[in-house]
Design a protein around this motif. Sequence first.
Motif, mmCIF file in Angstrom:
data_model
loop_
_atom_site.group_PDB
_atom_site.id
_atom_site.type_symbol
_atom_site.label_atom_id
_atom_site.label_comp_id
_atom_site.label_asym_id
_atom_site.label_seq_id
_atom_site.Cartn_x
_atom_site.Cartn_y
_atom_site.Cartn_z
ATOM 1 N N PHE A 71 41.235 169.518 -4.965
ATOM 2 C CA PHE A 71 41.476 169.352 -3.536
ATOM 3 C C PHE A 71 41.723 170.678 -2.822
ATOM 4 O O PHE A 71 41.506 170.772 -1.607
ATOM 5 C CB PHE A 71 42.632 168.385 -3.311
ATOM 6 N N PHE A 75 39.560 171.353 0.438
ATOM 7 C CA PHE A 75 40.168 171.762 1.709
ATOM 8 C C PHE A 75 39.415 172.942 2.308
ATOM 9 O O PHE A 75 39.156 172.987 3.507
ATOM 10 C CB PHE A 75 41.637 172.125 1.485
ATOM 11 N N ASN A 78 36.276 171.723 3.827
ATOM 12 C CA ASN A 78 36.459 170.748 4.908
ATOM 13 C C ASN A 78 35.888 169.369 4.572
ATOM 14 O O ASN A 78 35.285 168.698 5.417
ATOM 15 C CB ASN A 78 35.825 171.267 6.212
ATOM 16 N N VAL A 80 37.953 167.072 2.648
ATOM 17 C CA VAL A 80 39.084 166.426 1.981
ATOM 18 C C VAL A 80 39.074 164.913 2.185
ATOM 19 O O VAL A 80 39.242 164.140 1.228
ATOM 20 C CB VAL A 80 40.418 167.017 2.473
ATOM 21 N N LYS A 81 38.893 164.462 3.419
ATOM 22 C CA LYS A 81 38.972 163.021 3.695
ATOM 23 C C LYS A 81 37.951 162.210 2.918
ATOM 24 O O LYS A 81 38.309 161.214 2.267
ATOM 25 C CB LYS A 81 38.848 162.777 5.203
ATOM 26 N N PRO A 82 36.664 162.573 2.945
ATOM 27 C CA PRO A 82 35.708 161.788 2.142
ATOM 28 C C PRO A 82 35.960 161.906 0.643
ATOM 29 O O PRO A 82 35.766 160.938 -0.104
ATOM 30 C CB PRO A 82 34.348 162.370 2.527
ATOM 31 N N VAL A 84 38.858 162.171 -0.769
ATOM 32 C CA VAL A 84 39.988 161.288 -1.071
ATOM 33 C C VAL A 84 39.496 159.870 -1.339
ATOM 34 O O VAL A 84 39.938 159.211 -2.295
ATOM 35 C CB VAL A 84 41.011 161.291 0.090
ATOM 36 N N ILE A 85 38.582 159.382 -0.518
ATOM 37 C CA ILE A 85 38.053 158.020 -0.696
ATOM 38 C C ILE A 85 37.347 157.887 -2.038
ATOM 39 O O ILE A 85 37.595 156.954 -2.807
ATOM 40 C CB ILE A 85 37.088 157.668 0.456
ATOM 41 N N THR A 120 30.449 163.840 -3.244
ATOM 42 C CA THR A 120 30.908 163.704 -1.861
ATOM 43 C C THR A 120 29.850 164.183 -0.878
ATOM 44 O O THR A 120 29.555 163.522 0.126
ATOM 45 C CB THR A 120 32.218 164.494 -1.652
ATOM 46 N N ASN A 186 31.359 151.345 7.851
ATOM 47 C CA ASN A 186 30.979 152.757 7.783
ATOM 48 C C ASN A 186 30.090 153.026 6.558
ATOM 49 O O ASN A 186 30.491 152.786 5.416
ATOM 50 C CB ASN A 186 32.239 153.624 7.726
ATOM 51 N N THR A 189 31.438 155.677 3.989
ATOM 52 C CA THR A 189 32.521 155.132 3.169
ATOM 53 C C THR A 189 31.974 154.191 2.105
ATOM 54 O O THR A 189 32.437 154.195 0.956
ATOM 55 C CB THR A 189 33.549 154.392 4.045
#
Length: 229
Positions: A71, A75, A78, A80-82, A84-85, A120, A186, A189
């Motif tokens: 992570f 970071f 840029n 991180v959010k996808p 995490v899923i 990702t 989405n 996602t």
Amino acid sequence: MGKNGIFIFVITIFVKSVKKEVLKIDIPLFLTKYIMRFIISNTHKDEEELEIIHYGIEVFLINVFKTIFLFAIAFSLNIVKPLVILFICFVCIRIFASGVHAPSTFVCTLVNLICFLGGTYLCIYVPIQPVFRMTLFAISIILLIKYAPADTEERPLLSKGLRLKLKLQSVIASAVLLLIMVVINNETTKNLITCGVLLEAIMTTPVIYYTFGKGYKNYEKFNEQVYGE
């Protein structure tokens, strides 16, 4: 320090650690043994319950140490959010299905970077048709039914009851994620959930074990050595 600077810093630390062979220290295994000694001394669990607890703690700690590094790079990129899923979906299956461990921490970290960061990016930028996505999910569940849980030489799953329980939990977890994937709107996602489950399902297959030079169905070898079965 900008994100590019963080990325360079993390990679530098990683390379230096490899050179110093710090990564050969199995910190998660050491901590698992320490925690299990405390649990055994302060509880009255039977052998099968202790095996389940040990299994869960070991998987959790191994993933924690790898996650920190993964992570940090995510970071800087840029994403991180996808990530995490995808990662949460992978771990939701991994904790029950287990799977192959790379021959060294360096190789493991490298594989993680390729699979998770690469996966990702593919999920974000490569369109996946609904029929193909459902096919991938179906393949994942079939692999889990056939191969999960996949143990390791260091941690053979000796109890048949535990193996059946973990298999059922693996399939249930994947079915829940399938339901979530179908319900949400989405597309990215949906791709990330599918990729996370697929990656873990692949990690339980004999082909991956042989690729890494690891023994498969280690509980059978243990029984042969101990009982001559």
